[in-house]
Design a protein around this motif. Structure first.
Motif, short mmCIF file in Angstrom:
data_model
loop_
_atom_site.label_atom_id
_atom_site.label_comp_id
_atom_site.label_asym_id
_atom_site.label_seq_id
_atom_site.Cartn_x
_atom_site.Cartn_y
_atom_site.Cartn_z
N LEU A 93 -48.84 83.30 -67.79
CA LEU A 93 -48.03 82.97 -66.62
C LEU A 93 -48.36 81.59 -66.05
N MET A 94 -49.54 81.10 -66.37
CA MET A 94 -49.93 79.76 -65.91
C MET A 94 -49.78 78.72 -67.02
N HIS A 95 -49.09 79.07 -68.09
CA HIS A 95 -48.92 78.19 -69.25
C HIS A 95 -48.23 76.90 -68.81
N PRO A 96 -48.79 75.74 -69.18
CA PRO A 96 -48.21 74.46 -68.74
C PRO A 96 -46.85 74.16 -69.38
N GLU A 97 -46.50 74.87 -70.43
CA GLU A 97 -45.24 74.63 -71.13
C GLU A 97 -44.04 75.07 -70.29
N VAL A 98 -44.27 75.98 -69.34
CA VAL A 98 -43.16 76.55 -68.57
C VAL A 98 -43.33 76.24 -67.09
N ASP A 99 -42.31 75.62 -66.49
CA ASP A 99 -42.26 75.41 -65.05
C ASP A 99 -41.30 76.45 -64.49
N TRP A 100 -41.85 77.52 -63.93
CA TRP A 100 -41.03 78.64 -63.47
C TRP A 100 -40.07 78.23 -62.36
N PHE A 101 -40.46 77.25 -61.53
CA PHE A 101 -39.59 76.80 -60.45
C PHE A 101 -38.35 76.11 -61.02
N ALA B 297 -33.80 87.13 -58.44
CA ALA B 297 -34.84 88.16 -58.38
C ALA B 297 -34.66 89.16 -59.53
N SER B 298 -33.42 89.49 -59.86
CA SER B 298 -33.17 90.42 -60.96
C SER B 298 -33.56 89.83 -62.30
N ARG B 299 -33.64 88.52 -62.37
CA ARG B 299 -34.06 87.85 -63.60
C ARG B 299 -35.58 87.66 -63.65
N GLY B 300 -36.27 88.10 -62.60
CA GLY B 300 -37.72 88.09 -62.64
C GLY B 300 -38.40 86.93 -61.94
N PHE B 301 -37.69 86.25 -61.06
CA PHE B 301 -38.30 85.14 -60.32
C PHE B 301 -38.83 85.65 -58.99
N TYR C 216 -47.92 87.28 -80.27
CA TYR C 216 -46.76 88.03 -79.79
C TYR C 216 -46.42 87.60 -78.36
N ALA C 217 -47.43 87.53 -77.51
CA ALA C 217 -47.21 87.18 -76.10
C ALA C 217 -46.68 85.75 -75.96
N THR C 218 -47.17 84.83 -76.77
CA THR C 218 -46.69 83.45 -76.73
C THR C 218 -45.24 83.37 -77.18
N LYS D 234 -40.44 89.25 -64.99
CA LYS D 234 -39.81 89.92 -66.13
C LYS D 234 -40.77 89.87 -67.33
N LEU D 235 -41.38 88.72 -67.54
CA LEU D 235 -42.35 88.56 -68.64
C LEU D 235 -43.56 89.47 -68.42
N ARG D 236 -44.08 89.48 -67.20
CA ARG D 236 -45.24 90.32 -66.89
C ARG D 236 -44.95 91.79 -67.18
N GLN D 237 -43.79 92.25 -66.75
CA GLN D 237 -43.41 93.65 -66.94
C GLN D 237 -43.30 93.99 -68.43
N THR D 238 -42.67 93.13 -69.21
CA THR D 238 -42.52 93.37 -70.64
C THR D 238 -43.86 93.38 -71.35
N LEU D 239 -44.73 92.44 -71.00
CA LEU D 239 -46.04 92.38 -71.65
C LEU D 239 -46.89 93.60 -71.32
N ARG D 240 -46.83 94.05 -70.09
CA ARG D 240 -47.60 95.25 -69.72
C ARG D 240 -47.07 96.49 -70.44
N GLN D 241 -45.76 96.58 -70.60
CA GLN D 241 -45.19 97.71 -71.33
C GLN D 241 -45.63 97.72 -72.79
N GLN D 242 -45.95 96.54 -73.32
CA GLN D 242 -46.38 96.43 -74.71
C GLN D 242 -47.90 96.49 -74.85
N GLY D 243 -48.59 96.78 -73.75
CA GLY D 243 -50.04 96.97 -73.81
C GLY D 243 -50.85 95.68 -73.84
N ILE D 244 -50.27 94.58 -73.44
CA ILE D 244 -50.99 93.31 -73.41
C ILE D 244 -51.88 93.30 -72.18
N GLY D 245 -53.13 92.89 -72.35
CA GLY D 245 -54.12 92.91 -71.28
C GLY D 245 -53.80 91.94 -70.15
#
Length: 157
Positions: free
Chosen positions: A94-102, A134-138, A58-60, A75-86
């Motif tokens: 958040l450190m997944h190599p597939e995504v370059d947040w910058f 910032a509103s988009r979660g960066f 689900y998280a992936t 934004k991802l962190r907030q959604t995952l925490r709301q869904q009870g993800i540890g």
């Protein structure tokens, strides 16, 4: 398996056949149907044992969806925490190599405001674009990178 168990199992499978669910979200959906807590708990346990429900899957899925929408890690962190993800799984994602947040922040800025970053002297425009990102979660560093980079060249920021 009693009729109640079978009903809970069938409903859970129908929900999971449409998309992935976090266990907490699936529990809420099943409980909203008036099913008893102990039956729901037993069914959720069986679903996890059989690999039919997975918080990691689900998280992936949510990570990919967040990146596709050009939304940031907060934004991802907030959604995952709301869904009870540890927290451990959240940090790992958040450190997944597939995504370059910058680069994702830069792409989101470019899509909304065009290729040219705001002029250093145009403080209002920089602030407007920073608020958007910032509103988009960066985070601050990702916003600064996006505001300093057009994407046509990497200027080392």
């Amino acid at each position: 398996m009693t009729e109640c168990d079978a009903q809970t199992w069938d409903l859970a499978l129908r929900l999971l056949s449409r998309r992935e669910y976090a266990v907490l979200e699936l529990r809420r959906k099943l409980m909203a149907k008036g099913l008893c807590d102990e039956k729901v708990g037993a069914v959720l346990g069986r679903l996890q044992e059989q690999g039919l429900q997975s918080d990691e899957r689900y998280a992936t899925m949510l990570l990919r969806e967040t990146a596709r929408r050009r939304q940031g890690p907060e934004k991802l962190r907030q959604t995952l925490r709301q869904q009870g993800i540890g927290d451990a799984l959240v940090r790992q994602l958040l450190m997944h190599p597939e995504v370059d947040w910058f680069e994702l922040a830069r792409e989101a800025r470019n899509k909304r405001f065009g290729q040219e970053p705001p002029q250093a002297s145009d403080i209002k425009e920089k602030a407007r674009q920073a608020r958007f990102l910032a509103s988009r979660g960066f985070n601050h560093e990702q916003v600064a990178y996006a505001l300093a980079s057009s994407g046509e060249e990497n200027d080392g920021v």
